[in-house]
Design a protein around this motif. Structure first.
Motif, PDB file in Angstrom:
ATOM      1  N   VAL A  31      39.885  -3.395  60.591  1.00  0.00           N
ATOM      2  CA  VAL A  31      40.773  -2.257  60.327  1.00  0.00           C
ATOM      3  C   VAL A  31      40.489  -1.130  61.311  1.00  0.00           C
ATOM      4  O   VAL A  31      41.406  -0.515  61.875  1.00  0.00           O
ATOM      5  CB  VAL A  31      40.603  -1.773  58.876  1.00  0.00           C
ATOM      6  N   PHE A  32      39.215  -0.859  61.534  1.00  0.00           N
ATOM      7  CA  PHE A  32      38.816   0.192  62.474  1.00  0.00           C
ATOM      8  C   PHE A  32      39.307  -0.125  63.883  1.00  0.00           C
ATOM      9  O   PHE A  32      39.868   0.739  64.571  1.00  0.00           O
ATOM     10  CB  PHE A  32      37.292   0.332  62.451  1.00  0.00           C
ATOM     11  N   SER A  35      43.256   0.089  64.241  1.00  0.00           N
ATOM     12  CA  SER A  35      43.708   1.482  64.305  1.00  0.00           C
ATOM     13  C   SER A  35      43.338   2.122  65.634  1.00  0.00           C
ATOM     14  O   SER A  35      44.130   2.863  66.229  1.00  0.00           O
ATOM     15  CB  SER A  35      43.096   2.281  63.150  1.00  0.00           C
ATOM     16  N   CYS A  36      42.130   1.832  66.107  1.00  0.00           N
ATOM     17  CA  CYS A  36      41.681   2.378  67.383  1.00  0.00           C
ATOM     18  C   CYS A  36      42.552   1.885  68.531  1.00  0.00           C
ATOM     19  O   CYS A  36      42.999   2.666  69.377  1.00  0.00           O
ATOM     20  CB  CYS A  36      40.216   2.001  67.607  1.00  0.00           C
ATOM     21  N   GLN A 136      47.440  -4.290  58.414  1.00  0.00           N
ATOM     22  CA  GLN A 136      46.960  -3.168  57.609  1.00  0.00           C
ATOM     23  C   GLN A 136      47.509  -3.237  56.189  1.00  0.00           C
ATOM     24  O   GLN A 136      46.794  -2.953  55.218  1.00  0.00           O
ATOM     25  CB  GLN A 136      47.367  -1.845  58.273  1.00  0.00           C
ATOM     26  N   ILE A 150      38.893   1.765  53.122  1.00  0.00           N
ATOM     27  CA  ILE A 150      39.771   1.217  54.162  1.00  0.00           C
ATOM     28  C   ILE A 150      40.545   2.335  54.851  1.00  0.00           C
ATOM     29  O   ILE A 150      40.680   2.358  56.081  1.00  0.00           O
ATOM     30  CB  ILE A 150      40.734   0.180  53.547  1.00  0.00           C
ATOM     31  N   TYR A 151      41.041   3.275  54.062  1.00  0.00           N
ATOM     32  CA  TYR A 151      41.803   4.385  54.639  1.00  0.00           C
ATOM     33  C   TYR A 151      40.913   5.258  55.516  1.00  0.00           C
ATOM     34  O   TYR A 151      41.349   5.753  56.563  1.00  0.00           O
ATOM     35  CB  TYR A 151      42.425   5.206  53.514  1.00  0.00           C
ATOM     36  N   ASP A 154      40.501   3.488  58.706  1.00  0.00           N
ATOM     37  CA  ASP A 154      41.770   3.562  59.426  1.00  0.00           C
ATOM     38  C   ASP A 154      41.884   4.882  60.185  1.00  0.00           C
ATOM     39  O   ASP A 154      42.208   4.914  61.378  1.00  0.00           O
ATOM     40  CB  ASP A 154      42.914   3.405  58.431  1.00  0.00           C
ATOM     41  N   ALA A 158      41.653   5.541  64.295  1.00  0.00           N
ATOM     42  CA  ALA A 158      42.736   6.229  64.996  1.00  0.00           C
ATOM     43  C   ALA A 158      42.212   7.429  65.780  1.00  0.00           C
ATOM     44  O   ALA A 158      42.637   7.681  66.918  1.00  0.00           O
ATOM     45  CB  ALA A 158      43.795   6.670  63.989  1.00  0.00           C
TER      46      ALA A 158
END
Length: 225
Positions: A31-32, A35-36, A136, A150-151, A154, A158
């Motif tokens: 997830v990281f 988003s990145c 996601q 998770i958020y 995220d 980002a």
């Protein structure tokens, strides 16, 4: 008495899917990274569009990103509804497909003459964001009890992607090399994710996803070096 017995014997509602057995660190890592890479890819695309096209096309990148992420999230919802017991296969496929989508968009922008017109550019830019939106969305479905964590990953990914894109563009001398580096990063992350979760995949999905993850990682590596 009969009502009490019915209530006592009734099965407890499940708060999450069987997919919660997937390693939480691997899920959060992916997830990281997604988003990145999404934010880094978006920033790099604005630089490319400013050079290849009119400057106002850079503003359309944000619209394409929102369109892809939104439609991907909607597709993830329908995929999860169709496969109530296990959303992992679709999530694994979306994670693996994310990296080649980045390279496909980059190659098309640089090589194809059709991309000189805006109405060919818009649908071309959507697939990477679409794959990210599916992944996601399904991750939140798979781990509802860890939604806040998770958020947080995220948003952290980002934030790092926004800074990392500037560093990569300046260090690697251009947004094209920056996107290649981001594709390699996402391919490595998807490879780790599929290795961690392959034991929970069916044999047919495992035969599709795991070799594809290794292949795309190799392609991204050869493109980078």
């Amino acid at each position: 008495m009969s009502k009490k017995r019915i209530k006592q014997n009734a099965p407890l509602p499940q708060t999450s899917e069987k997919i919660q057995l997937v390693s939480l660190p691997a899920t959060l890592m992916m997830v990281f990274l997604v988003s990145c890479v999404v934010l880094g890819f978006e920033v790099s695309l604005t630089r490319i569009c400013c050079v290849l096209f009119y400057y106002h096309m850079s503003f359309a990148i944000i619209s394409c990103a929102m369109l892809g992420l939104g439609t991907g999230g909607l597709a993830g919802y329908f995929l999860a509804s169709a496969h109530m017991t296990n959303s992992l296969p679709a999530a694994a496929i979306a994670a693996v497909a994310f990296s080649p989508c980045l390279l496909l968009v980059l190659t098309s922008l640089v090589q194809l003459p059709l991309t000189q017109t805006w109405y060919f550019i818009i649908p071309l830019l959507v697939p990477p964001f679409f794959a990210a939106g599916i992944f996601q969305s399904l991750v939140f479905r798979m781990r509802p009890e860890r939604a806040e964590l998770i958020y947080a990953m995220d948003l952290s990914g980002a934030a790092l992607g926004a800074v990392l894109s500037v560093v990569l563009i300046n260090t690697l001398k251009g947004p094209i090399n920056s996107i290649i580096a981001l594709a390699l990063l996402s391919a490595a992350g998807s490879l780790v994710f599929t290795v961690y979760c392959k034991r929970l995949l069916s044999r047919s999905i495992r035969r599709l996803v795991v070799p594809a993850a290794y292949t795309f990682f190799g392609v991204a590596g050869m493109t980078a070096f």
